[in-house]
Motif scaffolding. Structure first.
Motif, PDB file in Angstrom:
ATOM      1  N   ARG A 124      59.642  11.974  48.838  1.00  0.00           N
ATOM      2  CA  ARG A 124      59.432  12.469  47.741  1.00  0.00           C
ATOM      3  C   ARG A 124      58.766  13.757  47.440  1.00  0.00           C
ATOM      4  O   ARG A 124      57.825  14.309  48.555  1.00  0.00           O
ATOM      5  CB  ARG A 124      57.822  11.616  47.536  1.00  0.00           C
ATOM      6  N   GLY A 126      56.310  16.922  47.005  1.00  0.00           N
ATOM      7  CA  GLY A 126      54.741  17.251  47.282  1.00  0.00           C
ATOM      8  C   GLY A 126      53.980  17.525  48.114  1.00  0.00           C
ATOM      9  O   GLY A 126      55.233  18.158  49.144  1.00  0.00           O
ATOM     10  N   PRO A 166      59.301  11.781  41.925  1.00  0.00           N
ATOM     11  CA  PRO A 166      58.324  11.504  41.992  1.00  0.00           C
ATOM     12  C   PRO A 166      58.021  10.077  41.010  1.00  0.00           C
ATOM     13  O   PRO A 166      57.602   9.021  41.487  1.00  0.00           O
ATOM     14  CB  PRO A 166      56.882  11.904  41.544  1.00  0.00           C
ATOM     15  N   TRP A 169      59.552   6.530  43.154  1.00  0.00           N
ATOM     16  CA  TRP A 169      58.566   6.422  44.386  1.00  0.00           C
ATOM     17  C   TRP A 169      57.728   5.201  43.887  1.00  0.00           C
ATOM     18  O   TRP A 169      56.373   5.751  42.713  1.00  0.00           O
ATOM     19  CB  TRP A 169      58.522   7.963  44.990  1.00  0.00           C
ATOM     20  N   ASP A 172      52.394   4.106  47.037  1.00  0.00           N
ATOM     21  CA  ASP A 172      51.882   4.859  47.642  1.00  0.00           C
ATOM     22  C   ASP A 172      52.631   6.089  48.473  1.00  0.00           C
ATOM     23  O   ASP A 172      52.555   6.776  49.170  1.00  0.00           O
ATOM     24  CB  ASP A 172      52.601   3.246  48.643  1.00  0.00           C
ATOM     25  N   ARG A 173      53.608   6.416  47.439  1.00  0.00           N
ATOM     26  CA  ARG A 173      54.301   7.248  48.064  1.00  0.00           C
ATOM     27  C   ARG A 173      55.024   7.903  49.363  1.00  0.00           C
ATOM     28  O   ARG A 173      55.683   8.672  49.312  1.00  0.00           O
ATOM     29  CB  ARG A 173      53.328   8.906  47.639  1.00  0.00           C
ATOM     30  N   ASP A 219      45.695  10.521  42.663  1.00  0.00           N
ATOM     31  CA  ASP A 219      45.325  11.404  43.922  1.00  0.00           C
ATOM     32  C   ASP A 219      43.862  10.554  44.228  1.00  0.00           C
ATOM     33  O   ASP A 219      43.958   9.809  45.617  1.00  0.00           O
ATOM     34  CB  ASP A 219      45.439  12.288  43.519  1.00  0.00           C
ATOM     35  N   PHE A 222      45.415   6.861  44.623  1.00  0.00           N
ATOM     36  CA  PHE A 222      46.359   6.387  46.385  1.00  0.00           C
ATOM     37  C   PHE A 222      45.634   6.745  48.029  1.00  0.00           C
ATOM     38  O   PHE A 222      46.320   6.572  48.673  1.00  0.00           O
ATOM     39  CB  PHE A 222      47.443   7.836  45.988  1.00  0.00           C
TER      40      PHE A 222
END
Length: 260
Positions: A124, A126, A166, A169, A172-173, A219, A222
């Motif tokens: 992903r 980031g 993203p 996904w 939970d990333r 954020d 998460f």
């Protein structure tokens, strides 16, 4: 060009990516790309069998020691091996040991099956991806070398920009959505020489970027729900897969349930 008109058995080996997280079904179980691929292969003819030995959280040493020998003994037409990414996400990793375990697994599996499939896993986009990118690319270089040496197919998911989006996904990333898994199934299907049904690399439609407050709220959610528990497991040496059995431990008939 088709490599094999009738793949009649498939064994999947690996971790949460192959177990199917986070492609959640209504009954609480996970589907994922391997189940989707098995479903499509099963529709090509009778007698198809499928096993999925993957368990979330497994490191490549565990995959090589626990899953690879079982998969090799099954003598399947197709075996997929995806592992090592969990190792690269640890605070410390010995890439020499990762290479050794991968070499052990590939050397065991390649001659035992009709076609071994390896993958350059997606990541992903980031800051987390950027931090671990050098380790991941070292892992992928090892896989490229092993694929060439042992005649395995190498599916390049990492090289497809769409799989870094993203939107493919989960929250939970760490795991793909249902759409992400569907695209991976199509990628492996095509790598096996079977007729394409879609362009799995096609980009998603343009998205409107969320505002700063929305991003910060996401954020924080998460971090609380996923990042902190993940860090806690890393610090204590625990795994999300501790005590869990393989998804489908035996090579058994799989009737083409049209999961997709």
């Amino acid at each position: 060009m088709e490599m094999n008109a009738s793949y009649t058995s498939f064994v999947a080996v690996g971790d949460s990516f192959t177990e199917g997280m986070s492609d959640l079904l209504p009954d609480g179980s996970y589907r994922g790309w391997a189940d989707l691929l098995a479903d499509r292969l099963a529709r090509r003819g009778p007698g198809f069998r499928y096993a999925n030995l993957a368990v979330r959280g497994k490191l490549i040493g565990q995959i090589a020691g626990e899953q690879a020998p079982v998969a090799a003994a099954m003598g399947a037409d197709v075996v997929t091996l995806v592992g090592g990414l969990n190792d690269t996400l640890r605070p410390k990793v010995d890439m020499g040991r990762v290479r050794g375990h991968l070499e052990e697994a590939v050397a065991l599996l390649a001659p035992s099956c009709g076609q071994l499939v390896l993958m350059r896993s997606p990541g992903r986009n980031g800051p987390v991806m950027e931090r671990f990118r050098p380790r991941m690319e070292e892992l992928f270089a090892i896989l490229e070398e092993l694929a060439e040496r042992h005649g395995a197919l190498l599916v390049d998911l990492y090289g497809a920009p769409v799989l870094g989006d993203p939107r493919l996904w989960d929250v939970d990333r760490l795991h793909l959505t249902a759409e992400g898994h569907r695209r991976v199934a199509e990628a492996v299907w095509q790598a096996l020489g079977l007729p394409a049904e879609e362009d799995w690399r096609a980009p998603l439609p343009p998205a409107v970027a969320p505002g700063w407050p929305s991003r910060r709220t996401e954020d924080l959610r998460f971090a609380r729900r996923h990042l902190l528990p993940w860090i806690g497991r890393r610090l204590t040496g625990r795994s999300s897969g501790d005590g869990l059995p393989p998804k489908r431990a035996e090579l058994l008939p799989f009737g083409g349930s049209r999961l997709s």
